[in-house]
Design an enzyme around this catalytic site. Structure first.
Site, PDB file in Angstrom:
ATOM      1  N   ASP A  69       0.898  -1.401  -0.101  1.00 30.28           N
ATOM      2  CA  ASP A  69       0.182   0.056  -0.070  1.00 30.28           C
ATOM      3  C   ASP A  69       0.806   1.165   0.085  1.00 30.28           C
ATOM      4  OD1 ASP A  69      -1.795   2.110   0.482  1.00 30.28           O
ATOM      5  OD2 ASP A  69      -2.524   1.187   2.242  1.00 30.28           O
ATOM      6  N   TYR A 162      -6.800  15.633  -9.933  1.00 27.37           N
ATOM      7  CA  TYR A 162      -5.882  14.931 -10.823  1.00 27.37           C
ATOM      8  C   TYR A 162      -5.025  15.767 -11.455  1.00 27.37           C
ATOM      9  CZ  TYR A 162      -4.638  11.238 -14.222  1.00 27.37           C
ATOM     10  OH  TYR A 162      -3.880  10.219 -14.866  1.00 27.37           O
ATOM     11  N   LYS A 166      -1.046  15.595 -10.626  1.00 24.14           N
ATOM     12  CA  LYS A 166      -0.100  15.023 -11.599  1.00 24.14           C
ATOM     13  C   LYS A 166       0.924  16.409 -11.965  1.00 24.14           C
ATOM     14  CE  LYS A 166      -1.209  11.031 -12.315  1.00 24.14           C
ATOM     15  NZ  LYS A 166      -0.289   9.797 -12.055  1.00 24.14           N
TER      16      LYS A 166
END
Length: 267
Positions: A69, A162, A166
């Site tokens: 994880d 996102y 990113k």
């Protein structure tokens, strides 16, 4: 071009697929092995990692499968220690873990935003923290992070977290490249554009009236007229991880069929 990674050990985080077929991480793991690397296939889902490792072993390559994880430092460190115990070294760190949560800052919950930061960006931090000391001891290595074209431009999808995470992965990669350049560690990232992988059918298709509409729209949005495949991303990763790229570091490479040069948005 074969055997470019002979004698090297690659550790791939996110080596499974989110559904039937080849995701970017799965393809990268297989591509590394086909170039001669020993590959540690790591995924949250152990069975997904084992499936990828099985493909590699079935082709005569050497691979192990582990579960980890990457939102947990102890889990990440344990996986890295197991790889070093099994193979003796880590030459390539490949990060392919990420998630999209649709919504802008108004729609996203605090939990969703935090989860995106913890997974998309935190995975790069934790894996680098665990792997870099081993690379320093052995005199170098190569890091390849999978970012996204969403890091540098609007893509037509409303996924605020996102975009933000990113973009952070891009600059985190540059920071790693510059900090460790004199110590033999290279770091680059790949920005995939519209890639036809199992993930888009789970996390993107809901933005369209049908799967068929999604595929047609994404194909039409690419200047080359079609989406890329996971192999396109994997082949770029092999190059960046290989000694052929020994003078390349701090690069954020689009693999996008020209999409980053186009005026139109993705939709």
């Amino acid at each position: 071009m074969a055997e470019r990674l002979r004698g090297k050990t690659a550790i791939v985080f996110g080596a499974g697929s989110s559904g039937p077929g080849l995701g970017n991480g799965k393809a990268a793991a297989v591509a590394f092995a086909r170039e001669g690397a020993r590959v540690a296939c790591i995924d949250l889902a152990r069975d997904a990692a084992e499936e990828t490792a099985g493909i590699i072993r079935g082709e005569g390559g050497e691979a192990i499968a582990l579960s980890a994880d990457v939102t947990d430092a102890a889990s990440t460190e344990s996986a890295v220690s197991s790889v070093v115990e099994a193979f003796g070294r880590i030459d390539i760190l490949h990060n392919n873990v990420g998630v999209t949560h649709m919504g802008g800052p108004v729609e996203l919950s605090e939990e969703q935003f935090a989860a995106a930061v913890d997974l998309n960006l935190g995975s790069v931090y934790r894996t680098a923290k665990a792997v870099i000391p081993h690379m320093l001891r052995q005199g170098g290595g190569a890091i390849v992070n999978i970012s996204s074209l969403a890091a540098i431009r609007w893509t037509g999808y409303p996924y605020f977290a996102y975009y933000a995470t990113k973009a952070a992965v891009n600059q985190a990669t540059v920071a790693l490249a510059m900090q460790y350049a004199r110590q033999g560690i290279r770091a680059n990232c790949i920005m995939p554009g519209l890639i036809d992988t199992p993930l888009i059918y789970k996390q993107i298709s809901g933005q369209y009236a049908s799967v068929e509409e999604m595929v047609a729209a994404r194909n039409a949005a690419v200047p080359m007229g079609h989406m890329g495949t996971a192999w396109d991303v994997a082949n770029a990763a092999v190059f960046l991880a290989s000694d052929e790229a020994r003078f390349i570091t701090g690069v954020c490479l689009p693999v996008d069929g020209g999409q980053s040069c186009a005026i139109s948005e993705f939709r």
